[in-house]
Design an enzyme around this catalytic site. Sequence first.
Site, PDB file in Angstrom:
ATOM      1  N   CYS A 284       0.826  -1.211   0.000  1.00 33.01           N
ATOM      2  CA  CYS A 284       0.000   0.000   0.000  1.00 33.01           C
ATOM      3  C   CYS A 284       0.864   1.265   0.000  1.00 33.01           C
ATOM      4  O   CYS A 284       1.620   1.510   0.943  1.00 33.01           O
ATOM      5  CB  CYS A 284      -0.906  -0.010   1.228  1.00 33.01           C
ATOM      6  SG  CYS A 284      -1.853   1.510   1.423  1.00 33.01           S
TER       7      CYS A 284
ATOM      8  N   SER B 188      -3.400   8.496   5.783  1.00 36.83           N
ATOM      9  CA  SER B 188      -1.963   8.765   5.712  1.00 36.83           C
ATOM     10  C   SER B 188      -1.618  10.247   5.809  1.00 36.83           C
ATOM     11  O   SER B 188      -0.666  10.614   6.503  1.00 36.83           O
ATOM     12  CB  SER B 188      -1.370   8.165   4.440  1.00 36.83           C
ATOM     13  OG  SER B 188      -1.890   8.788   3.282  1.00 36.83           O
TER      14      SER B 188
END
Length: 192
Positions: free
Chosen positions: A11, A64
């Site tokens: 990812c 994130s």
Amino acid sequence: MTPTLYDAARCPYCARVRIVLAEKGVAYETVEIDLADRPAWIYEKNSTGRVPVLEEDGWALPESAVIMEYLEERYPDPPLLPADPADRALPRLRIFRADELTDPYYALRRGEEGAGERLATELARLDAVLASRPWLGGAAYGLADVAYVPWLLRARRQLGVELAPFPALSDWLERMLERPAVAAEADVVASL
């Protein structure tokens, strides 16, 4: 308390967080999540079931871009955003608009018609930005660079995207790879 990163090696969003943690020298524990078979409990950490999730001091933080900002504030040294608030706005804007790169990247990965051209257009735009300044966020390496590099590493390695037509972008990536945190991520990508 040692933070825990709920992570998936493949990812790119998780890669952002791994790079920032490495840049900050923060020790952390990893819980690897199988994206093809997500455990039910991950939805308790993030209602979308997505990673990364950073857990520290009894609370969990997803997304994130938000995690990167949190780590910048929680662990201010070395700084990955400029000290001046006006100068901080440019990297934040660049991160906010990262989907201009990620959308065509994922479209190419899915094999959508025209995706290669859309990605090339975005790479040309980034190349023009880097021809006018050394880093995506301005005068110094920082969070904006971290926000983009995972996709460029994967595009080059996994999708065979050639960066030679984009000399400033190619030069930027080579400078990025001189950083141990980014070189470690390139090793992760090579092992996928």
